[in-house]
Design a protein around this motif. Structure first.
Motif, mmCIF file in Angstrom:
data_model
loop_
_atom_site.group_PDB
_atom_site.id
_atom_site.type_symbol
_atom_site.label_atom_id
_atom_site.label_comp_id
_atom_site.label_asym_id
_atom_site.label_seq_id
_atom_site.Cartn_x
_atom_site.Cartn_y
_atom_site.Cartn_z
ATOM 1 N N HIS A 45 0.866 -1.186 0.000
ATOM 2 C CA HIS A 45 0.000 0.000 0.000
ATOM 3 C C HIS A 45 0.903 1.236 0.000
ATOM 4 C CE1 HIS A 45 -3.377 -2.656 1.042
ATOM 5 N NE2 HIS A 45 -2.513 -3.248 1.846
ATOM 6 N N VAL A 46 0.792 2.037 -1.043
ATOM 7 C CA VAL A 46 1.657 3.208 -1.188
ATOM 8 C C VAL A 46 0.811 4.476 -1.278
ATOM 9 C CG1 VAL A 46 3.522 4.264 -2.505
ATOM 10 C CG2 VAL A 46 3.321 1.773 -2.444
ATOM 11 N N ARG A 47 1.037 5.379 -0.328
ATOM 12 C CA ARG A 47 0.343 6.683 -0.366
ATOM 13 C C ARG A 47 1.219 7.676 -1.120
ATOM 14 N NH1 ARG A 47 -3.724 8.965 2.525
ATOM 15 N NH2 ARG A 47 -3.757 7.199 3.980
ATOM 16 N N LEU A 48 0.665 8.210 -2.205
ATOM 17 C CA LEU A 48 1.435 9.123 -3.057
ATOM 18 C C LEU A 48 1.117 10.586 -2.771
ATOM 19 C CD1 LEU A 48 1.076 7.259 -6.487
ATOM 20 C CD2 LEU A 48 2.960 7.102 -4.853
ATOM 21 N N GLY A 49 2.025 11.442 -3.184
ATOM 22 C CA GLY A 49 1.814 12.879 -3.029
ATOM 23 C C GLY A 49 1.267 13.509 -4.294
ATOM 24 N N GLN A 54 -5.710 15.467 -11.373
ATOM 25 C CA GLN A 54 -4.913 15.995 -12.474
ATOM 26 C C GLN A 54 -4.574 14.842 -13.425
ATOM 27 O OE1 GLN A 54 -4.307 19.307 -12.683
ATOM 28 N NE2 GLN A 54 -5.430 19.540 -10.753
ATOM 29 N N ALA A 55 -4.863 15.023 -14.701
ATOM 30 C CA ALA A 55 -4.683 13.952 -15.681
ATOM 31 C C ALA A 55 -3.270 13.372 -15.675
ATOM 32 C CB ALA A 55 -5.028 14.456 -17.077
ATOM 33 N N ASP A 56 -2.261 14.245 -15.555
ATOM 34 C CA ASP A 56 -0.884 13.753 -15.625
ATOM 35 C C ASP A 56 -0.396 13.165 -14.304
ATOM 36 O OD1 ASP A 56 -0.870 16.217 -14.345
ATOM 37 O OD2 ASP A 56 1.158 16.705 -15.015
ATOM 38 N N GLN A 57 -1.235 13.252 -13.262
ATOM 39 C CA GLN A 57 -0.872 12.678 -11.966
ATOM 40 C C GLN A 57 -1.779 11.511 -11.572
ATOM 41 O OE1 GLN A 57 -0.166 15.513 -8.784
ATOM 42 N NE2 GLN A 57 0.566 17.074 -10.221
ATOM 43 N N ASN A 58 -2.673 11.144 -12.482
ATOM 44 C CA ASN A 58 -3.579 10.016 -12.229
ATOM 45 C C ASN A 58 -2.848 8.725 -12.614
ATOM 46 O OD1 ASN A 58 -5.784 8.458 -11.682
ATOM 47 N ND2 ASN A 58 -6.990 9.134 -13.422
ATOM 48 N N ASP A 166 -5.987 5.481 -6.301
ATOM 49 C CA ASP A 166 -7.408 5.690 -6.028
ATOM 50 C C ASP A 166 -7.657 7.157 -5.681
ATOM 51 O OD1 ASP A 166 -6.657 6.063 -3.364
ATOM 52 O OD2 ASP A 166 -7.387 4.099 -2.689
ATOM 53 N N LYS A 167 -8.871 7.479 -5.301
ATOM 54 C CA LYS A 167 -9.244 8.868 -5.035
ATOM 55 C C LYS A 167 -8.494 9.456 -3.839
ATOM 56 C CE LYS A 167 -13.900 8.521 -7.001
ATOM 57 N NZ LYS A 167 -15.364 8.596 -6.738
ATOM 58 N N GLN A 168 -8.013 8.578 -2.969
ATOM 59 C CA GLN A 168 -7.257 9.029 -1.793
ATOM 60 C C GLN A 168 -5.756 9.076 -2.078
ATOM 61 O OE1 GLN A 168 -9.911 6.626 -1.337
ATOM 62 N NE2 GLN A 168 -11.089 8.503 -0.947
ATOM 63 N N ALA A 169 -5.389 8.918 -3.340
ATOM 64 C CA ALA A 169 -3.991 8.945 -3.784
ATOM 65 C C ALA A 169 -3.193 7.767 -3.237
ATOM 66 C CB ALA A 169 -3.325 10.270 -3.417
ATOM 67 N N ILE A 170 -3.848 6.615 -3.095
ATOM 68 C CA ILE A 170 -3.174 5.413 -2.605
ATOM 69 C C ILE A 170 -3.223 4.327 -3.676
ATOM 70 C CG2 ILE A 170 -3.140 3.637 -0.802
ATOM 71 C CD1 ILE A 170 -4.645 5.576 1.004
ATOM 72 N N ILE A 171 -2.131 3.595 -3.801
ATOM 73 C CA ILE A 171 -2.081 2.432 -4.681
ATOM 74 C C ILE A 171 -2.044 1.178 -3.818
ATOM 75 C CG2 ILE A 171 -0.600 1.124 -6.272
ATOM 76 C CD1 ILE A 171 0.191 3.756 -7.552
ATOM 77 N N HIS A 172 -2.919 0.236 -4.106
ATOM 78 C CA HIS A 172 -2.962 -1.046 -3.401
ATOM 79 C C HIS A 172 -2.644 -2.137 -4.416
ATOM 80 C CE1 HIS A 172 -5.288 1.129 -0.265
ATOM 81 N NE2 HIS A 172 -5.939 1.659 -1.290
ATOM 82 N N LEU A 173 -1.702 -3.003 -4.106
ATOM 83 C CA LEU A 173 -1.352 -4.057 -5.055
ATOM 84 C C LEU A 173 -0.913 -5.328 -4.339
ATOM 85 C CD1 LEU A 173 -0.940 -4.731 -8.104
ATOM 86 C CD2 LEU A 173 1.473 -4.183 -7.746
ATOM 87 N N LYS A 200 6.592 8.438 -12.197
ATOM 88 C CA LYS A 200 6.601 9.717 -11.479
ATOM 89 C C LYS A 200 6.332 10.870 -12.443
ATOM 90 C CE LYS A 200 9.452 12.602 -8.450
ATOM 91 N NZ LYS A 200 10.749 12.726 -7.741
ATOM 92 N N PRO A 201 5.296 11.662 -12.166
ATOM 93 C CA PRO A 201 4.946 12.766 -13.074
ATOM 94 C C PRO A 201 6.023 13.848 -13.076
ATOM 95 C CG PRO A 201 3.124 12.213 -11.584
ATOM 96 C CD PRO A 201 4.340 11.537 -11.056
ATOM 97 N N SER A 202 6.373 14.335 -14.237
ATOM 98 C CA SER A 202 7.398 15.379 -14.345
ATOM 99 C C SER A 202 6.909 16.701 -13.761
ATOM 100 C CB SER A 202 7.796 15.575 -15.816
ATOM 101 O OG SER A 202 6.655 15.909 -16.609
ATOM 102 N N SER A 203 5.578 16.868 -13.687
ATOM 103 C CA SER A 203 5.010 18.127 -13.189
ATOM 104 C C SER A 203 4.906 18.167 -11.670
ATOM 105 C CB SER A 203 3.612 18.325 -13.775
ATOM 106 O OG SER A 203 2.733 17.282 -13.350
ATOM 107 N N LEU A 204 5.194 17.043 -10.996
ATOM 108 C CA LEU A 204 5.034 16.974 -9.550
ATOM 109 C C LEU A 204 6.089 17.822 -8.850
ATOM 110 C CD1 LEU A 204 3.308 15.524 -7.380
ATOM 111 C CD2 LEU A 204 5.099 13.775 -7.291
ATOM 112 N N LYS A 205 5.659 18.705 -7.976
ATOM 113 C CA LYS A 205 6.586 19.600 -7.288
ATOM 114 C C LYS A 205 6.962 19.085 -5.903
ATOM 115 C CE LYS A 205 4.988 23.713 -9.769
ATOM 116 N NZ LYS A 205 4.383 25.072 -9.656
#
Length: 229
Positions: A45-49, A54-58, A166-173, A200-205
């Motif tokens: 389970h990974v929580r992302l920032g 945002q389309a490029d961060q989905n 997912d909507k909470q910015a978490i990936i479950h695998l 990793k999105p290039s636009s992520l700050k």
């Protein structure tokens, strides 16, 4: 914790609440603390920032786990008869236009992955409401819209899995079963993390990964060192 079962509470006692474990130790502990009597799945389970809106961060991608997931994957292929024959030889459980339409008309979604050739995708439009909510609608990003059905079937059977935020910015695998042992689970986990790094999105700050945890299906979560920058 009081509402948890006795087996879970006993397992959770072995996990140090404030400790962040390295990947190998986290997997060892997950296997050791599996409270289930069955061969449970081991999950990451990974929580992302990222902001999934945002389309490029989905984040959505696929990865072929070297040791598979431990689950039998039922593959269906919606394609012309010539391709369907090749798909069956490659291991597809059901293939062909008539066979798939018959299943869909009955609402019998007795498969885990549906692969379609690009030319046949428009024919699935009428079944979108049926397939979409179950995550079965073929999609180019997941490799399930493919001209090379033999390759697509082979990868699906070999352990190709899709992951998405997912909507909470978490990936479950799920990365395998307890019975795999730590070494195989670690190989699968590292393969997934390498794939996640590449997304990793290039636009992520800000930071890409906020936290990572390992757990079995019914076991306690184990805080794990982030494997992705």
């Amino acid at each position: 914790m009081e509402r948890r079962g006795k087996a879970y509470r006993k397992a959770a006692e072995k996990v140090e609440a404030d400790k962040i474990y390295n990947l190998h130790d986290a997997l060892m502990l997950a296997v050791e603390t599996n409270p289930a009597k069955f061969d449970a799945s081991v999950e990451v389970h990974v929580r992302l920032g990222v902001d999934p809106r945002q389309a490029d961060q989905n984040i959505r991608a696929t990865v072929v786990l070297p040791h598979g997931t431990g689950k039998t994957v039922r593959v269906a292929v919606f394609a012309p008869e010539a391709d369907a024959a090749k798909a069956k030889e490659a291991g597809a459980d059901v293939a062909g236009e008539e066979a798939i339409v018959k299943l869909l008309d009955k609402g019998a979604l007795d498969f885990d992955v549906l692969i379609a050739t690009p030319a046949y995708m428009p024919k699935l439009g009428k079944y979108a409401r049926q397939l979409g909510p179950k995550g079965l609608m073929p999609n180019p990003k997941s490799g399930t819209v493919a001209a090379d059905v033999v390759k697509a079937v082979s990868e699906a059977k070999a352990g190709k899995v899709e992951y998405r935020v997912d909507k909470q910015a978490i990936i479950h695998l799920g990365i395998g079963k307890v019975s795999f042992g730590v070494d195989k689970l670690e190989e699968n986990a590292k393969t997934f993390f390498a794939s996640l790094q590449s997304q990793k999105p290039s636009s992520l700050k800000g930071g890409y990964v906020k936290s990572t945890a390992i757990a079995t299906t019914m076991g306690p979560g184990i805080a794990t060192e982030n494997q992705v920058n």
